[in-house]
Design a protein around this motif. Structure first.
Motif, PDB file in Angstrom:
ATOM      1  N   ASP A 254       0.840  -1.196   0.000  1.00 49.89           N
ATOM      2  CA  ASP A 254       0.000   0.000   0.000  1.00 49.89           C
ATOM      3  C   ASP A 254       0.880   1.253   0.000  1.00 49.89           C
ATOM      4  O   ASP A 254       1.613   1.505   0.956  1.00 49.89           O
ATOM      5  N   THR A 255       0.800   2.020  -1.085  1.00 55.93           N
ATOM      6  CA  THR A 255       1.567   3.274  -1.187  1.00 55.93           C
ATOM      7  C   THR A 255       0.663   4.495  -1.240  1.00 55.93           C
ATOM      8  O   THR A 255       1.125   5.594  -1.554  1.00 55.93           O
ATOM      9  N   ARG A 256      -0.626   4.359  -0.957  1.00 58.34           N
ATOM     10  CA  ARG A 256      -1.545   5.488  -1.028  1.00 58.34           C
ATOM     11  C   ARG A 256      -1.171   6.553   0.007  1.00 58.34           C
ATOM     12  O   ARG A 256      -0.722   6.236   1.113  1.00 58.34           O
ATOM     13  N   ASP A 257      -1.395   7.808  -0.372  1.00 58.32           N
ATOM     14  CA  ASP A 257      -1.014   8.904   0.520  1.00 58.32           C
ATOM     15  C   ASP A 257      -2.040   9.153   1.616  1.00 58.32           C
ATOM     16  O   ASP A 257      -1.778   9.922   2.545  1.00 58.32           O
ATOM     17  N   ASP A 258      -3.205   8.519   1.547  1.00 56.49           N
ATOM     18  CA  ASP A 258      -4.215   8.663   2.594  1.00 56.49           C
ATOM     19  C   ASP A 258      -5.134   7.448   2.534  1.00 56.49           C
ATOM     20  O   ASP A 258      -5.466   6.954   1.454  1.00 56.49           O
ATOM     21  N   LEU A 259      -5.582   6.963   3.715  1.00 57.09           N
ATOM     22  CA  LEU A 259      -6.418   5.773   3.751  1.00 57.09           C
ATOM     23  C   LEU A 259      -7.861   6.066   3.384  1.00 57.09           C
ATOM     24  O   LEU A 259      -8.561   5.203   2.849  1.00 57.09           O
ATOM     25  N   THR A 260      -8.352   7.274   3.672  1.00 48.00           N
ATOM     26  CA  THR A 260      -9.759   7.605   3.447  1.00 48.00           C
ATOM     27  C   THR A 260      -9.973   8.345   2.144  1.00 48.00           C
ATOM     28  O   THR A 260     -10.875   8.000   1.368  1.00 48.00           O
ATOM     29  N   VAL A 261      -9.161   9.376   1.878  1.00 48.85           N
ATOM     30  CA  VAL A 261      -9.319  10.195   0.676  1.00 48.85           C
ATOM     31  C   VAL A 261      -7.978  10.241  -0.058  1.00 48.85           C
ATOM     32  O   VAL A 261      -7.277  11.254  -0.050  1.00 48.85           O
ATOM     33  N   PRO A 262      -7.569   9.148  -0.701  1.00 47.76           N
ATOM     34  CA  PRO A 262      -6.269   9.132  -1.376  1.00 47.76           C
ATOM     35  C   PRO A 262      -6.295   9.985  -2.644  1.00 47.76           C
ATOM     36  O   PRO A 262      -7.303  10.090  -3.336  1.00 47.76           O
ATOM     37  N   THR A 263      -5.160  10.588  -2.949  1.00 49.87           N
ATOM     38  CA  THR A 263      -5.012  11.359  -4.186  1.00 49.87           C
ATOM     39  C   THR A 263      -3.931  10.785  -5.090  1.00 49.87           C
ATOM     40  O   THR A 263      -3.818  11.202  -6.242  1.00 49.87           O
ATOM     41  N   ARG A 264      -3.167   9.828  -4.596  1.00 50.86           N
ATOM     42  CA  ARG A 264      -2.167   9.147  -5.408  1.00 50.86           C
ATOM     43  C   ARG A 264      -1.744   7.860  -4.695  1.00 50.86           C
ATOM     44  O   ARG A 264      -1.923   7.720  -3.485  1.00 50.86           O
ATOM     45  N   GLY A 265      -1.210   6.920  -5.455  1.00 47.88           N
ATOM     46  CA  GLY A 265      -0.708   5.677  -4.874  1.00 47.88           C
ATOM     47  C   GLY A 265      -1.551   4.473  -5.239  1.00 47.88           C
ATOM     48  O   GLY A 265      -2.614   4.583  -5.865  1.00 47.88           O
TER      49      GLY A 265
END
Length: 439
Positions: A254-265
Motif C-alpha cells: 500500500d503506497t496510497r497517501d491517505d487511507l480515506t481520501v487518497p489522491t495518489r498511490g
C-alpha cells in the motif's frame, strides 16, 4: 452484513454536505469581499426587529441543537425508505469530525416503522470505532460493532475487531451463473451472526502481512416480500443453516497517501484462504485465492483517476453454501467478497469465480466551511465491468456486464466520505448510498 449501517452512515454524511452546501450557496462565497460600495453617504441600517421565537432555531442549521436530516433511500433490493435522522456532529480542535451521533425513525412499506441508534467515533487517524443497533416492526434486526487500531501502520501491529448480528429481509437470489434472468428473482431472509478479527504485522508503512479469522453462522430463511417469490418456491435446497470458519492470509502492498481520501498511490492485496464447517482447519468447505488492486492518479487540478480490479478463484469446493461463492452486485467492493456492479442490486450474480473492474474520475467541484469543519463536494462519473464463471480456464474478460453512472460524494476530511452513486445497466437504474469510497 455491513450494508445497512454503511449505507445510512454514507447518507448522513452526504446529506450533511448537501444541506450545508445549500446554506452556503445563499451566502457570500469564501474569499469574496462582496460588491464594491459606490462612494456617497453611508446609510445607517435600521434597528433590529423583535427577537425571533426560540422554537425557530430548530429550523436553522446554524443554531439547531442537531441537524434534522430527512432520510429518503431507494435501493434496488430494499425499495423506498422514508425517515428522519437527527444528527449531532462533533469536531476536534483542528475542525476535523471526531464523532457522529445519528439515531433515526424510519418507515419502509415492507417492514413497517423502525428505529436505530448510531455512534461513529474518530478518536484519531489511527483509532476508530462504531456501534449501530436497530429494529423494525417486522423481520429486520441489527447490531454492528467495530473497533480498529493501528490503521496508519505506525507501530508493529494493526488490529480490527467486528461483531455483527443482522436479520435482513431484502436479500435476493437469481440462480447460479453469469446469465441468470431477472424473472428468476427470489427473496430470502438472511439471518447471521458474525465475528471477525484481523491482525496485521507491519513491516513498514508499505508492506503488511494480514491474518483474518472469521466465524460466521448464516440462516437462509423463506422470504417475506409480497411482490417477490420466496427462495423456497424455486430453490428449496438452499434453505438451512451453515457455519463458516475462515482463515485467510494476505500480503498487502500500500503506497496510497491517505487511507480515506487518497489522491495518489496504489494498494495491492494477494490472499489465500480456506473455510471449514465445524473447525478451524478441518472439514474444509472451500479454498480461495485472489488478488485485489486499486490505484489513484492525479490527472488535473482537483481531479484524480481511480481504478480497481478484483479476481477471485475457489480452487476447491465441498458443499459450499451459495452465499460464500463469488458474487457481483451492489455498491461497494469487499476484498475476498462481493464486488460492485452499480446497476444491479447486491448479490445479483453468483458463481464459483469472479472478475471485476471499475474506473471513475473523481473531481472536486467546490469546498466550504460548514458544521465547524471543511466539506468537499465531489462528482465522479464511473464505469463498472464484471462477470462470474464456474470454470478456471474461462477468459474473465469475456461476456462482461457493463454499468455506467455518476457518483456524488460529500467529504469531511480526514476521516469521512459519504457517497450517493447512480448507475445504469441492462436491468435499469440503481441508486446506492454508503460510507467511504466504493473501493
Amino acid at each position: 452484513m455491513f450494508r445497512a449501517a454503511a449505507a445510512v452512515k454514507g447518507a448522513i454524511v452526504a446529506a450533511v454536505a448537501i444541506l450545508c452546501a445549500a446554506r452556503c450557496w445563499s451566502q457570500t462565497p469564501p474569499g469574496d469581499t462582496g460588491s464594491e460600495v459606490p462612494p456617497g453617504p453611508v446609510t445607517v441600517p435600521p434597528p433590529p426587529g423583535p427577537a425571533k421565537p426560540a422554537w425557530t432555531k430548530w429550523f436553522n442549521p446554524e443554531t439547531a441543537p442537531f441537524i434534522p436530516i430527512p432520510e429518503i433511500a431507494q435501493d434496488p433490493n430494499s425499495g423506498l425508505t422514508l425517515g428522519l435522522i437527527p444528527t449531532w456532529v462533533s469536531t476536534d480542535e483542528n475542525h476535523n469530525v471526531s464523532r457522529i451521533i445519528a439515531p433515526d425513525v424510519i418507515y419502509n412499506p415492507n417492514f413497517g416503522v423502525g428505529v436505530h441508534g448510531r455512534i461513529y467515533s474518530y478518536t484519531s487517524g489511527d483509532e476508530q470505532w462504531s456501534v449501530v443497533t436497530g429494529i423494525k416492526e417486522r423481520v429486520e434486526r441489527e447490531f454492528d460493532a467495530e473497533y480498529e487500531v493501528g490503521r496508519l501502520r505506525e507501530g508493529r501491529w494493526s488490529i480490527n475487531y467486528s461483531l455483527v448480528y443482522d436479520r435482513d429481509g431484502t436479500t435476493r437470489f437469481y440462480g447460479f451463473g453469469n446469465q441468470t434472468h431477472a424473472r428468476d428473482q427470489t427473496n430470502y431472509t438472511d439471518q447471521q451472526e458474525f465475528g471477525q478479527v484481523q491482525i496485521g504485522l507491519n513491516f513498514n508503512h508499505t508492506w503488511q502481512l494480514l491474518y483474518t479469522m472469521r466465524l460466521q453462522v448464516v440462516d437462509v430463511l423463506p422470504g417475506t416480500l409480497n411482490d417477490v417469490a420466496s427462495i423456497n418456491d424455486r430453490f428449496p435446497q438452499l434453505l438451512g443453516t451453515n457455519k463458516e470458519y475462515l482463515n485467510r492470509v494476505s500480503l498487502v502492498y500500500d503506497t496510497r497517501d491517505d487511507l480515506t481520501v487518497p489522491t495518489r498511490g496504489m494498494k495491492w492485496v494477494l490472499y489465500v484462504g480456506a473455510s471449514a464447517k465445524n473447525g478451524l482447519v478441518n472439514d474444509s468447505s472451500y479454498s480461495e485465492a485472489g488478488i485485489d488492486g486499486r490505484g489513484v492518479w492525479p490527472v488535473a487540478p482537483d481531479t484524480v483517476l481511480a481504478a480497481h480490479m478484483s479476481l477471485r478463484y475457489l480452487p476447491t469446493v465441498n458443499e459450499i453454501p451459495f452465499w460464500a461463492l463469488s458474487s457481483l452486485g451492489g455498491g461497494e467492493s469487499v476484498i475476498g467478497g462481493e464486488q460492485p456492479l452499480r446497476g444491479f442490486g447486491a448479490g445479483r450474480f453468483y458463481d464459483r469465480d469472479s472478475f471485476s473492474t471499475t474506473v471513475e474520475l473523481r473531481h472536486k467541484v467546490f469546498s466550504f466551511d460548514a458544521v465547524t469543519t471543511l466539506l468537499d463536494i465531489e462528482v465522479a462519473p464511473f464505469a463498472d465491468f464484471g462477470r462470474v464463471f464456474s470454470q478456471t480456464g474461462t477468459n474473465p474478460l469475456d461476456h462482461l456486464h457493463e454499468v455506467v453512472g455518476v457518483g456524488f460524494r460529500g467529504i469531511a476530511r480526514p476521516y469521512v466520505v459519504g457517497y450517493v452513486d447512480v448507475g445504469y445497466g441492462t436491468e435499469g437504474a440503481a441508486v446506492f448510498t454508503g460510507l467511504n469510497y466504493p473501493f
